[in-house]
Write a protein that holds these residues in place. Structure first.
Motif, short mmCIF file in Angstrom:
data_model
loop_
_atom_site.label_atom_id
_atom_site.label_comp_id
_atom_site.label_asym_id
_atom_site.label_seq_id
_atom_site.Cartn_x
_atom_site.Cartn_y
_atom_site.Cartn_z
N VAL A 104 36.20 28.43 32.63
CA VAL A 104 37.49 29.01 33.00
C VAL A 104 37.64 28.99 34.52
O VAL A 104 36.67 29.27 35.25
N LEU A 105 38.84 28.67 34.99
CA LEU A 105 39.17 28.84 36.42
C LEU A 105 40.25 29.90 36.52
O LEU A 105 41.32 29.78 35.91
N LEU A 106 39.97 30.95 37.30
CA LEU A 106 40.98 31.98 37.56
C LEU A 106 41.63 31.67 38.90
O LEU A 106 41.01 31.82 39.96
N ALA A 107 42.89 31.22 38.84
CA ALA A 107 43.65 30.86 40.05
C ALA A 107 44.91 31.72 40.11
O ALA A 107 46.02 31.22 40.21
N THR A 108 44.68 33.03 40.01
CA THR A 108 45.80 33.97 39.88
C THR A 108 46.18 34.61 41.21
O THR A 108 47.07 35.46 41.25
N ASN A 109 45.51 34.23 42.28
CA ASN A 109 45.90 34.62 43.64
C ASN A 109 46.09 36.12 43.80
O ASN A 109 45.18 36.88 43.52
N ALA A 110 47.28 36.56 44.19
CA ALA A 110 47.48 37.97 44.58
C ALA A 110 47.69 38.90 43.39
O ALA A 110 47.78 40.11 43.57
N GLY B 189 40.13 45.64 45.01
CA GLY B 189 39.31 46.36 45.98
C GLY B 189 38.56 45.44 46.94
O GLY B 189 37.96 45.89 47.90
N GLN B 190 38.60 44.14 46.67
CA GLN B 190 37.88 43.19 47.54
C GLN B 190 38.82 42.34 48.37
O GLN B 190 38.39 41.64 49.29
N ALA B 191 40.10 42.31 47.99
CA ALA B 191 41.07 41.49 48.72
C ALA B 191 42.41 42.23 48.70
O ALA B 191 42.71 42.94 47.75
N GLN B 192 43.17 42.07 49.77
CA GLN B 192 44.43 42.82 49.91
C GLN B 192 45.64 41.95 49.61
O GLN B 192 45.86 40.95 50.30
N PRO B 193 46.44 42.34 48.60
CA PRO B 193 47.69 41.62 48.38
C PRO B 193 48.76 42.10 49.37
O PRO B 193 48.84 43.30 49.66
N PRO C 43 54.03 36.57 47.65
CA PRO C 43 52.75 37.23 47.90
C PRO C 43 51.74 36.34 48.61
O PRO C 43 51.79 35.12 48.50
N ILE C 44 50.85 36.99 49.34
CA ILE C 44 49.65 36.30 49.82
C ILE C 44 48.48 37.24 49.55
O ILE C 44 48.67 38.44 49.35
N LEU C 45 47.28 36.70 49.53
CA LEU C 45 46.10 37.53 49.29
C LEU C 45 45.10 37.29 50.42
O LEU C 45 44.79 36.14 50.75
N ILE C 46 44.64 38.41 51.00
CA ILE C 46 43.74 38.31 52.15
C ILE C 46 42.39 38.92 51.77
O ILE C 46 42.31 40.08 51.41
N HIS D 276 32.43 34.11 38.78
CA HIS D 276 32.72 35.49 38.43
C HIS D 276 31.40 36.26 38.30
O HIS D 276 30.43 35.73 37.74
N ALA D 277 31.40 37.48 38.81
CA ALA D 277 30.15 38.26 38.83
C ALA D 277 29.55 38.42 37.43
O ALA D 277 28.33 38.53 37.30
N GLN D 278 30.42 38.40 36.39
CA GLN D 278 29.88 38.67 35.05
C GLN D 278 29.73 37.43 34.17
O GLN D 278 29.33 37.54 33.01
N HIS D 279 30.11 36.27 34.66
CA HIS D 279 29.96 35.08 33.82
C HIS D 279 29.96 33.82 34.69
O HIS D 279 30.93 33.55 35.39
N ARG D 280 28.90 33.04 34.59
CA ARG D 280 28.80 31.91 35.52
C ARG D 280 29.73 30.75 35.14
O ARG D 280 29.97 29.85 35.93
N ASP D 281 30.28 30.78 33.93
CA ASP D 281 31.22 29.71 33.57
C ASP D 281 32.67 30.05 33.93
O ASP D 281 33.59 29.35 33.52
N VAL D 282 32.84 31.15 34.65
CA VAL D 282 34.19 31.52 35.12
C VAL D 282 34.19 31.43 36.65
O VAL D 282 33.39 32.09 37.31
N ILE D 283 35.09 30.60 37.18
CA ILE D 283 35.19 30.43 38.63
C ILE D 283 36.46 31.13 39.12
O ILE D 283 37.51 31.06 38.45
N VAL D 284 36.36 31.78 40.26
CA VAL D 284 37.51 32.46 40.87
C VAL D 284 37.83 31.70 42.17
O VAL D 284 36.93 31.51 43.00
N LEU D 285 39.08 31.29 42.33
CA LEU D 285 39.47 30.56 43.54
C LEU D 285 40.82 31.04 44.03
O LEU D 285 41.79 31.10 43.27
N GLY D 286 40.90 31.39 45.32
CA GLY D 286 42.20 31.80 45.89
C GLY D 286 42.00 32.57 47.17
O GLY D 286 41.02 32.39 47.88
N ALA D 287 42.98 33.44 47.48
CA ALA D 287 42.96 34.28 48.69
C ALA D 287 42.91 33.41 49.95
O ALA D 287 41.98 33.51 50.75
#
Ligand SMILES: Cc1cc2nc3c(=O)[nH]c(=O)nc-3n(C[C@H](O)[C@H](O)[C@H](O)COP(=O)(O)OP(=O)(O)OC[C@H]3O[C@@H](n4cnc5c(N)ncnc54)[C@H](O)[C@@H]3O)c2cc1C
Length: 383
Positions: free
Chosen positions: A201-207, A217-221, A321-324, A335-346
Motif C-alpha cells: 500500500v502507498l498512502l499519498a493522502t498528504n494533509a 502530531g508529526q506534521a502540520q496541515p 492544503p499543504i503539509l509541513i 508505516h511504523a506498524q507495517h513494512r508493506d505500507v509506505i507513507v509519502l508526502g508533506a
C-alpha cells in the motif's frame, strides 16, 4: 488504525476555483476484493506512483482510491511551479528532481505544458543590478538570483497522469475514501464498507487522513491561498518583468510567489491559515474568516505591486492544503506498524515536481526495485 472521514467531504467549491480544468472522470466499477498494489490519494503523488507501477509491471493489479475527485487536494489547487530539490533544499541521495520529473512526464507521454525557463528568486535586499522585476511590497522587490525551475498546467498534469494510469490498466476509484486500514498479515483497506486486501500500500493522502498515514502530531496541515488576474496585455507583462514566463518566489518575508498562466494571466500566492486539526479543511471556506481576510490582503498587495496592476481584475481566488513535517523535509517512510505500507508526502508547499519524482520512487520501492531514501535517519542531514 482508522481515519474516519466526516460525512461532508464536498469541500472543493469552498476552496474556490483555480483557472484550469481537470477533465478526467473515473469509470464506475465495483471495488475489487484484492489487489497487488493499492494507492490511496489521487493527487500528483498517488497518480504518478500508480501510472509508474503499471508502466513497469503491466500485468500487476493496481488500484488507486481517492476520497473525492482526482485533484481534490493540494494538486488541484496548487500554483504549478516546478522547482528543484525539496523545501529543505538538497537531501542525501535525492538526485536531480527536475531532470527526473521531466523524464517521467516524457516517458509516460503526459503533456502538461511543462516549461523550464528558470525561476526567479526575489527579495527586498540584494537585488541584481539589471533586475527585470521592481515591485513595491514591504520595500522594493527585485530579482536576487535565477535558479532552475519552471511551470506546468496542473489540470493537464492531473488529467494526463490519471489518463495514462487508467489506459494502462490501473483501476482508479473516485469517491472511494479509505476509512480505515487493518494491518493484518497483508493490509486490508476499508472503503465505503467494503474490504479490499492489498499486498503493498502507498498512502499519498498528504494533509488529510493523518491518523491513517500515522502523521497526526508529526506534521502540520496548513491552508494557503492564491489569486489569478484577468488576462494581461503583453505590454503589461513586459513592464512587470514577466515577459519570459519565469515563475518567482520571495526569499524573505512577507512571502509572495507567482507565475504566468495561459492567456497572460498572472497567478500570485501567499498567506497561511494555521489549523489545529486536518478536519478543519473539510469545512474551511475561502469566502469566510481568516482565509477571506488573507485573500483580501493578497489582493491589496497585488494591486500595489506595480502601476501595471493597479485596478487589475482578479478572475480566480482559491486555496488549498499543504503539509509541513519536521525540518520541512518530505516524509518518505514505511508505516511504523507495517513494512508493506509506505507513507509519502508533506512536501511543505514544494511538491509539484517532487511528488511525481518521489511517486515514481515509491512505485519502484513497492516493486522491490529500489530502497527508500535514507535522509530521514541520515546522521549527516542538515539540522
Ligand atoms: C495554493 C497552493 C500553491 C502551491 N504551489 C506550489 C508550487 O507552485 N510549486 C510546488 O512545488 N508546490 C506547490 N504547492 C504544493 C503542491 O501542490 C503539493 O505539494 C502537491 O500537490 C502534493 O501532492 P500530493 O499528491 O502529495 O497530495 P494531494 O494533492 O493533496 O493529494 C492527496 C489526495 O488524497 C486524498 N485523500 C485524503 N484522504 C484520503 C482517504 N482517506 N482515502 C482516499 N483518498 C484520500 C485527497 O482527497 C487528495 O486528493 C502548492 C500548494 C497549494 C495549496
Amino acid at each position: 488504525m482508522s481515519a474516519t472521514l466526516p460525512a461532508n467531504t464536498a469541500r472543493i467549491p469552498r476552496w474556490g476555483l483555480p483557472p484550469w480544468t481537470i477533465d478526467f472522470r473515473s469509470e464506475q466499477l465495483p471495488l475489487p476484493e484484492e489487489v497487488e498494489f493499492a494507492v490511496v490519494g489521487g493527487g500528483f503523488t498517488g497518480l504518478a506512483a500508480t501510472a509508474w507501477l503499471r508502466h513497469v509491471e503491466p500485468n500487476s493489479r493496481v488500484a488507486l482510491f481517492e476520497a473525492s475527485r482526482i485533484g481534490a487536494g493540494s494538486s488541484g489547487h496548487t500554483g504549478g511551479m516546478a522547482l528543484s530539490e525539496t523545501a529543505a533544499g538538497e537531501l542525501p541521495g535525492l538526485g536531480d528532481v527536475l531532470a527526473g520529473f521531466s523524464s517521467i512526464l516524457r516517458e509516460l507521454q503526459v503533456r502538461c505544458d511543462l516549461a523550464l525557463p528558470g525561476a526567479l528568486e526575489i527579495g527586498r535586499q540584494g537585488a541584481i543590478a539589471n533586475s527585470p522585476i521592481r515591485w513595491n511590497d514591504s520595500g522594493t522587490l527585485g530579482v536576487t538570483r535565477e535558479v532552475p525551475g519552471g511551470t506546468i498546467d496542473p489540470g493537464k498534469m492531473l488529467s494526463g497522469l490519471a489518463q495514462v494510469a487508467s489506459e494502462s490498466g490501473a483501476l482508479l476509484f473516485e469517491n472511494a475514501p479509505v476509512e480505515s486500514l487493518s494491518l493484518e498479515e497483508s493490509p486490508v483497506l476499508n472503503i465505503n464498507g467494503t474490504s479490499v486486501r492489498a499486498r503493498r500500500v502507498l498512502l499519498a493522502t498528504n494533509a488529510e487522513s493523518l491518523e491513517l498515514s500515522g502523521l497526526a502530531g508529526q506534521a502540520q496541515p496548513k491552508f494557503t491561498l492564491a489569486v489569478a488576474t484577468e488576462p494581461l496585455s503583453s505590454d503589461q507583462l513586459s513592464s512587470l518583468g514577466l515577459a519570459q514566463g519565469k515563475p518567482f518566489y520571495t526569499v524573505d518575508l512577507p512571502y509572495l510567489w507567482g507565475r504566468v498562466f495561459h492567456q497572460n494571466r498572472v497567478i500570485f500566492g501567499s498567506g497561511l491559515v494555521h489549523l489545529d486539526d486536518w478536519r478543519e479543511l473539510l469545512t474551511l471556506n475561502v469566502a469566510e474568516g481568516q482565509a477571506a481576510e488573507l485573500l483580501a490582503d493578497l489582493e491589496r498587495r497585488v494591486r500595489d505591486l506595480h502601476p501595471a496592476l493597479r485596478g487589475v481584475r482578479l478572475s480566480h481566488r482559491w486555496g488549498g492544503p499543504i503539509l509541513i513535517a519536521d525540518k520541512w523535509e518530505p516524509v518518505f517512510r514505511r508505516h511504523a506498524q507495517h513494512r508493506d505500507v509506505i507513507v509519502l508526502g508533506a512536501y511543505s508547499g514544494h511538491g509539484v515536481a517532487l511528488s511525481v519524482y518521489l511517486g515514481r520512487w515509491a512505485a519502484e520501492a513497492m516493486l522491490g526495485k529500489k530502497d527508500l531514501p535514507q535522509w530521514e535517519n541520515d546522521p549527516n542531514a542538515p539540522d
